[in-house]
Motif scaffolding. Structure first.
Motif, PDB file in Angstrom:
ATOM      1  N   ALA A  80       0.841  -1.203   0.000  1.00 37.02           N
ATOM      2  CA  ALA A  80       0.000   0.000   0.000  1.00 37.02           C
ATOM      3  C   ALA A  80       0.878   1.257   0.000  1.00 37.02           C
ATOM      4  O   ALA A  80       0.566   2.239  -0.685  1.00 37.02           O
ATOM      5  CB  ALA A  80      -0.934  -0.011   1.209  1.00 37.02           C
ATOM      6  N   TYR A  81       1.977   1.222   0.741  1.00 34.49           N
ATOM      7  CA  TYR A  81       2.914   2.355   0.755  1.00 34.49           C
ATOM      8  C   TYR A  81       3.476   2.578  -0.651  1.00 34.49           C
ATOM      9  O   TYR A  81       3.524   3.706  -1.144  1.00 34.49           O
ATOM     10  CB  TYR A  81       4.057   2.105   1.745  1.00 34.49           C
ATOM     11  N   ALA A  82       3.906   1.499  -1.295  1.00 34.29           N
ATOM     12  CA  ALA A  82       4.469   1.601  -2.645  1.00 34.29           C
ATOM     13  C   ALA A  82       3.444   2.148  -3.628  1.00 34.29           C
ATOM     14  O   ALA A  82       3.783   2.957  -4.500  1.00 34.29           O
ATOM     15  CB  ALA A  82       4.992   0.242  -3.106  1.00 34.29           C
ATOM     16  N   ALA A  83       2.193   1.749  -3.485  1.00 33.38           N
ATOM     17  CA  ALA A  83       1.135   2.260  -4.364  1.00 33.38           C
ATOM     18  C   ALA A  83       0.890   3.747  -4.105  1.00 33.38           C
ATOM     19  O   ALA A  83       0.642   4.514  -5.041  1.00 33.38           O
ATOM     20  CB  ALA A  83      -0.150   1.463  -4.146  1.00 33.38           C
ATOM     21  N   LEU A  84       1.000   4.165  -2.852  1.00 35.97           N
ATOM     22  CA  LEU A  84       0.768   5.563  -2.491  1.00 35.97           C
ATOM     23  C   LEU A  84       1.915   6.471  -2.946  1.00 35.97           C
ATOM     24  O   LEU A  84       1.695   7.501  -3.578  1.00 35.97           O
ATOM     25  CB  LEU A  84       0.593   5.681  -0.965  1.00 35.97           C
ATOM     26  N   ARG A  85       3.146   6.095  -2.643  1.00 40.85           N
ATOM     27  CA  ARG A  85       4.315   6.956  -2.883  1.00 40.85           C
ATOM     28  C   ARG A  85       5.000   6.704  -4.221  1.00 40.85           C
ATOM     29  O   ARG A  85       5.780   7.517  -4.681  1.00 40.85           O
ATOM     30  CB  ARG A  85       5.327   6.808  -1.753  1.00 40.85           C
TER      31      ARG A  85
END
Length: 164
Positions: A80-85
């Motif tokens: 989810a972090y990778a998708a966000l940032r």
């Protein structure tokens, strides 16, 4: 990754989203020390508290991300972090779900012609369930007619291959 205007001399931020027991291992320290030696990278350690307790929106912002699964690691949160940032991923996150099922790992290795140890699978609905394909004797077990002499190593399907 595009170079922004005015970014000359700016270090590339590498986020290390790995449980601390892995970050401080000798192999990981070697990799990170070599990256730092170039002088072009800034290493950002996320740490267990951040990874486990902080909302991903407050995680450090990085240009590149090193993240890999180990026992207790919230892989979905890292995804989810990778998708966000949208950092450059040094290693794929989605493929790490494969590590949760030894059968899938072996299947993938075999698909690419990579040798795997001799193995057999015994899938039971409940522990100790009698199966026609499985015979256990004093000094061997037989699975689908293939004999494995004792001693041998028995591993669960969801073993994490020593990545604990």
């Amino acid at each position: 990754m595009e170079v922004e205007e005015g970014s000359v001399g700016k270090k590339i931020k590498i986020g290390v989203c790995v449980m601390e027991k892995k970050v401080f291992s000798a192999p990981m320290r070697q990799i990170l020390e070599r990256l730092e030696a170039f002088g072009e990278f800034e290493i950002l350690y996320f740490g267990d508290k951040v990874i486990l307790d902080e909302p991903l929106e407050s995680w450090p912002i990085c240009d590149c991300l090193i993240a890999f699964y180990s026992s207790g690691y919230p892989l979905e949160k890292a995804e989810a972090y990778a998708a966000l940032r949208k950092p450059f991923l040094v290693n794929e996150l989605e493929q790490q779900h494969l590590l949760h099922d030894r059968r899938k790992v072996y299947e993938r290795l075999e698909m690419f012609g990579i040798p795997v140890p001799r193995y057999a699978l015994v899938n039971r609905e409940v522990p100790g369930q009698d199966l026609d394909c499985f015979v256990e004797e004093e000094d061997f077990v037989e699975v689908h007619g293939e004999r494995f002499w004792k001693p041998f190593v028995e591993k669960p399907v969801d073993g994490i291959f020593g990545l604990k």
